[in-house]
Write an enzyme that holds these catalytic residues in place. Sequence first.
Site, PDB file in Angstrom:
ATOM      1  N   SER A 620      23.252  24.158  50.429  1.00 60.19           N
ATOM      2  CA  SER A 620      22.556  23.159  49.626  1.00 60.19           C
ATOM      3  C   SER A 620      21.106  23.579  49.430  1.00 60.19           C
ATOM      4  O   SER A 620      20.539  24.326  50.250  1.00 60.19           O
ATOM      5  CB  SER A 620      22.604  21.795  50.333  1.00 60.19           C
ATOM      6  OG  SER A 620      21.684  20.891  49.773  1.00 60.19           O
ATOM      7  N   TYR A 633      20.851  17.914  58.567  1.00 58.82           N
ATOM      8  CA  TYR A 633      21.575  18.505  57.441  1.00 58.82           C
ATOM      9  C   TYR A 633      20.796  19.699  56.888  1.00 58.82           C
ATOM     10  O   TYR A 633      21.357  20.781  56.698  1.00 58.82           O
ATOM     11  CB  TYR A 633      21.785  17.454  56.353  1.00 58.82           C
ATOM     12  CG  TYR A 633      22.549  17.967  55.151  1.00 58.82           C
ATOM     13  CD1 TYR A 633      23.932  18.090  55.190  1.00 58.82           C
ATOM     14  CD2 TYR A 633      21.877  18.328  53.987  1.00 58.82           C
ATOM     15  CE1 TYR A 633      24.634  18.568  54.090  1.00 58.82           C
ATOM     16  CE2 TYR A 633      22.574  18.807  52.880  1.00 58.82           C
ATOM     17  CZ  TYR A 633      23.953  18.926  52.933  1.00 58.82           C
ATOM     18  OH  TYR A 633      24.647  19.399  51.857  1.00 58.82           O
TER      19      TYR A 633
END
Length: 740
Positions: A620, A633
């Site tokens: 990401s 994350y």
Amino acid sequence: MGDAQPAAAWEVPAEVNLHDHVLRSTAAAGDHLAIVDLSRGARREWTYARLRAAVAGLAGWLRRNGVTDDDVVVVLTENSAEFVVAYHGILAAGGVVLALDPRDTAEHWRATIDTCGAKALIAETALKPPESALPVVCVGATTPGGTAWEDAVAAEPAQARPSGGDRTAVLMSSSGTEGVPKLVEVTHRNLTSNLGQIDHLHLVHGDDVVLSVPPLRHIYGMQMAMNPSLRAGATLVLGSTPFSAEDFLRDVTSEGVSLSYLVPSVIAELGKTGRPLPSLRMIVSGGAPLPSTDGTRCAQALGVPVVQGFGMTEAGCVSFSPDGVEVPEGSTGVLVPGTEVKFLGSADGTESGELWLRGPQIAPASADADGWLRTGDLVTRDADGFLRITGRAKALIKYKGHQVSPVELEEVVTSHPAVSEAHVAGVPDPVAGEIPKAFVVLEETVSLAEITAYVAERVAPHKRVRAIERVGAIPRSSTGKRVRPPALRVLVTGGGRGLGKTFALALGASGANVVVAGRDEAALAQTVLEIRQAGGTATHVALDVTDEAAVTSGVAQVINECGGLDVVVNNAGTPGPTGPLWAVDEREWRRAVEVNLFGSAAVTRAVAPVLTGRVVNVVSRAGRVGWPNASAYAASKAALISLTASLAGELGETGRVAVAFDPGLVDAGITRAHLDRGPTGVPWEDEILAWTLRAREAGRFTSTEVAADALVAVATGAADHLSGRYVRVEDVKTERVVSR
């Protein structure tokens, strides 16, 4: 009506047996070498005197063991001197030769033997032939109930001199014009006529040393190499199986080979590694179309002409490049004499049309009532009579109503300097019906988009390559014909829902054999069901990527079921806790890192020993720029990006790659979870939601379809030139992606 090539000095032979036609002229050859057999790792010599005696002896043995005229005798051997003796011994006894494929299964051998009503079997014991109540001649160690080869070929010669003419000489396996395997009855007249036709265009001389690579049981090896060489009194050299460019260079040098019959795969190798060899005068290619670039490279490397012809089981050699004549690039030469031809869909052959043939070489049962054979091949003919194969009528790709020739596209694709081999086939597409897909083997690392752009500049818009996959090799049949590589075997973790499911469905639609993994077995089963309902192939395995034992056993199950693995897509992930680092539960923070980072590492460790292609780690943008209040994350994705770079270095020169793939902001998975949750009143959760909504309104979302297409492109090699890198959707734009 069709038109016929002039017969010139050629004429149809009389009612002669093919055996007599080939070997009668060598009666005085005596001690001249007929065969040099290198097939079993040791050099073995057969003079013409020894060959003729062995053929006569085997014919006598067959007659005394009940083989009469027109009885079928099965041969199961590799290319070898014994095959030659068996072939001509059966014909000399009046029998019919049926040569089985040594690569086939014992079940298929047994079924063929039973179906054809064979009366005897000649088999190489190392191939483990099926047990049989038939009289058996054993090549190699004698099996119980069998007769040793040496005893059979030393038997009293048969006295009968069987005729030839329209009697069946050989039963040959063919896929036919419809692609359905069948046995074709080829007569003595078909084969003797065709030898004369070939002689009119191409001669083997008595002082030639001829190296043959293609299977002698196939029409190319039989009618271009074996029979013409023996008929001319030349020396036939039989190479090893399988055969490589290195074998060629060694054998030509050691045996003084002057003429060689090869298949396209060896010629492609020689274009890279070949060198001039003093004894060599010509290379012949056959068994499959030869790309012009491969032929040119080989000719330049060896310094000799590389020519080709065109033939088929039902018609023998149809066309050939005449000796001493400059042949247009890519042509298969001119028609052999005595052959009538017409082009279905083209008045004179100047436009591509389906080739129909009529002549004495056409197997009778393969022709229609008027003697015409429909070949199924699309061909053009220029003003000088030179033919060019443009494709197969049944293999044409139907793109939006347009017909696209795979052969034409393969020529263009392989002309790219980085492409060493290519195979083009049609794949289903919901909009276009079919799209042209290229499977390519690369000599150097380049973007696949560069290759599709290169092709697009050289073909009409409807002929563009619209999907492309990088493979390690293009499989070939025993005659050298390219065949479609097997489906890509892909493992997708986190494939039960969200983005992982989207990726799995897209891979299934692309033709991959997909295995989805995750903790929710019911969700995995649903993904598999949807892939199968769409016509794809899929299965699932339940595992938790943080459970090392589960990963090990799950991967073992995948490998056992799929026979290996080509690509792993590490997609399993969790968003982790939201909030400042000091405020979130430490266990939740660690859990996110365990799933997103250690889970991907564990799966990669388990598959690495057998993986043939790519590791695709789904990451990401958060891993590049950070994500306040979602640090677990962001940190885990940043570590995964770094791990990917390290892994690419560790894979080194193995040909395998690792890519960190960012699908962008997609309305699925973690992003969809934020949207579905809505405002919660928790400041940092609402802040993430607000940022996501602003990004969507600003058009920064990537559509699910585009992200999935990009993932498929990465999985099939579109980002191999970016191994170790962080790769975005826009970095892997392929024709398939932008054509939607």
